[in-house]
Motif scaffolding. Structure first.
Motif, mmCIF file in Angstrom:
data_model
loop_
_atom_site.group_PDB
_atom_site.id
_atom_site.type_symbol
_atom_site.label_atom_id
_atom_site.label_comp_id
_atom_site.label_asym_id
_atom_site.label_seq_id
_atom_site.Cartn_x
_atom_site.Cartn_y
_atom_site.Cartn_z
ATOM 1 N N ALA A 1 0.841 -1.198 0.000
ATOM 2 C CA ALA A 1 0.000 0.000 0.000
ATOM 3 C C ALA A 1 0.875 1.245 0.000
ATOM 4 N N ALA A 2 0.501 2.225 -0.818
ATOM 5 C CA ALA A 2 1.266 3.465 -0.868
ATOM 6 C C ALA A 2 1.144 4.210 0.449
ATOM 7 N N LEU A 3 2.256 4.750 0.910
ATOM 8 C CA LEU A 3 2.244 5.532 2.146
ATOM 9 C C LEU A 3 1.741 6.940 1.865
ATOM 10 N N PRO A 4 1.116 7.590 2.844
ATOM 11 C CA PRO A 4 0.821 9.015 2.703
ATOM 12 C C PRO A 4 2.126 9.772 2.430
ATOM 13 N N LEU A 5 2.073 10.725 1.516
ATOM 14 C CA LEU A 5 3.251 11.499 1.124
ATOM 15 C C LEU A 5 3.145 12.905 1.703
ATOM 16 N N LEU A 6 4.117 13.269 2.529
ATOM 17 C CA LEU A 6 4.132 14.585 3.165
ATOM 18 C C LEU A 6 5.130 15.491 2.464
ATOM 19 N N HIS A 7 4.643 16.608 1.942
ATOM 20 C CA HIS A 7 5.529 17.644 1.405
ATOM 21 C C HIS A 7 6.109 18.392 2.604
ATOM 22 N N LEU B 1 -0.338 16.882 2.657
ATOM 23 C CA LEU B 1 -0.280 15.427 2.765
ATOM 24 C C LEU B 1 -1.139 14.799 1.674
ATOM 25 N N GLU B 2 -0.487 14.000 0.816
ATOM 26 C CA GLU B 2 -1.199 13.268 -0.231
ATOM 27 C C GLU B 2 -1.479 11.856 0.262
ATOM 28 N N LEU B 3 -2.747 11.461 0.242
ATOM 29 C CA LEU B 3 -3.132 10.128 0.681
ATOM 30 C C LEU B 3 -3.151 9.153 -0.489
ATOM 31 N N ALA B 4 -3.104 7.883 -0.159
ATOM 32 C CA ALA B 4 -3.024 6.845 -1.190
ATOM 33 C C ALA B 4 -4.237 6.850 -2.107
ATOM 34 N N ASP B 5 -5.396 7.296 -1.596
ATOM 35 C CA ASP B 5 -6.606 7.291 -2.417
ATOM 36 C C ASP B 5 -6.753 8.551 -3.263
ATOM 37 N N GLY B 6 -5.738 9.426 -3.227
ATOM 38 C CA GLY B 6 -5.759 10.641 -4.028
ATOM 39 C C GLY B 6 -6.208 11.884 -3.284
ATOM 40 N N VAL C 1 -6.063 14.963 -0.837
ATOM 41 C CA VAL C 1 -4.965 15.813 -0.389
ATOM 42 C C VAL C 1 -5.434 16.618 0.823
ATOM 43 N N LEU C 2 -4.673 16.541 1.902
ATOM 44 C CA LEU C 2 -4.991 17.277 3.116
ATOM 45 C C LEU C 2 -4.039 18.462 3.271
ATOM 46 N N CYS C 3 -4.607 19.613 3.592
ATOM 47 C CA CYS C 3 -3.825 20.832 3.790
ATOM 48 C C CYS C 3 -3.991 21.309 5.231
ATOM 49 N N GLU C 4 -3.058 22.130 5.673
ATOM 50 C CA GLU C 4 -3.045 22.722 7.005
ATOM 51 C C GLU C 4 -2.577 21.713 8.053
ATOM 52 N N SER C 5 -1.667 22.183 8.878
ATOM 53 C CA SER C 5 -1.004 21.297 9.830
ATOM 54 C C SER C 5 -1.968 20.660 10.818
ATOM 55 N N VAL C 6 -2.950 21.412 11.311
ATOM 56 C CA VAL C 6 -3.845 20.840 12.323
ATOM 57 C C VAL C 6 -4.717 19.744 11.724
ATOM 58 N N VAL C 7 -5.127 19.909 10.462
ATOM 59 C CA VAL C 7 -5.924 18.872 9.794
ATOM 60 C C VAL C 7 -5.078 17.612 9.606
#
Length: 213
Positions: A8-14, A66-71, A73-79
């Motif tokens: 499974a692809a890991l979440p990718l953090l910029h 943060l890019e999740l494996a399902d496509g 994308v989460l923004c903002e540090s608290v989220v």
């Protein structure tokens, strides 16, 4: 290319070692023992030179992203931190019930101060003739008031379980050390300084110390 864990692809953090908002996410990941379940990508962002590749994923062009494996994308540090908390089972850094509002309240003020400090730094970095004195005075005043509030609350911080509010405050104070050493924020704030020393001694803070790298 993202790394994978058991197929499974890991979440990718910029990510960047200089961003205090990325620092929040990394401290949370260490506290939750999720570091090995996140892939990192060094991503450079500048206010004056938008990162168009990142903007294809996060239109704001900000980190952390943060890019999740399902496509998704989460923004903002608290989220992103709350997503990691859910990955770890939930309720650890984002407590439930009345404690949740205490944690989110402190998180909001500390992260708001971080936003202010970044604007202040950008203004200070301008040539003197382009700086706005009233802005600089406002940034200084709001920072002093915020730090005095944190000083008053410092004894209570040590009495409750470590949460997202502690992370946000610790990272904010570390950023002050990193970019605003001339402010000498510890003077007259003995309790807050002592609390920050305890934060910096945590393994999660040692492993993620902000650096001009």
């Amino acid at each position: 290319v993202q790394h994978t864990l058991r197929g499974a692809a890991l979440p990718l953090l910029h990510w960047s070692p200089r961003s205090p908002f990325v620092l929040k996410v990394m401290v949370a990941a260490h506290e939750l023992e999720l570091v090995e379940q996140i892939s990192l990508r060094r991503t450079v962002v500048r206010m004056s030179d938008p990162n168009r590749e990142l903007m294809e994923r996060n239109p704001l062009g900000k980190i952390p992203t943060l890019e999740l494996a399902d496509g998704m994308v989460l923004c903002e540090s608290v989220v992103i931190c709350e997503y990691l908390d859910e990955m770890a089972g939930g309720g650890r850094l984002f407590p439930r019930g009345a404690a949740r509002w205490q944690a989110l309240r402190l998180q909001a003020v500390a992260s708001g101060l971080l936003d202010l400090l970044i604007l202040w730094r950008n203004e200070r970095d301008k040539p003197a003739e382009r700086q706005t004195a009233s802005w600089l005075d406002s940034f200084s005043l709001k920072t002093r008031y915020s730090l005095d509030r944190f000083e008053a609350e410092a004894p209570a911080l040590a009495e409750r379980p470590f949460d997202i509010g502690h992370i946000a405050l610790g990272c904010c104070l570390s950023y002050l050390d990193f970019r605003f050493s001339d402010l000498a924020w510890r003077e007259g704030r003995v309790r807050l300084a002592a609390w920050h020393d305890s934060f910096r001694a945590r393994p999660s803070a040692i492993a993620t110390e902000i650096a001009d790298d």
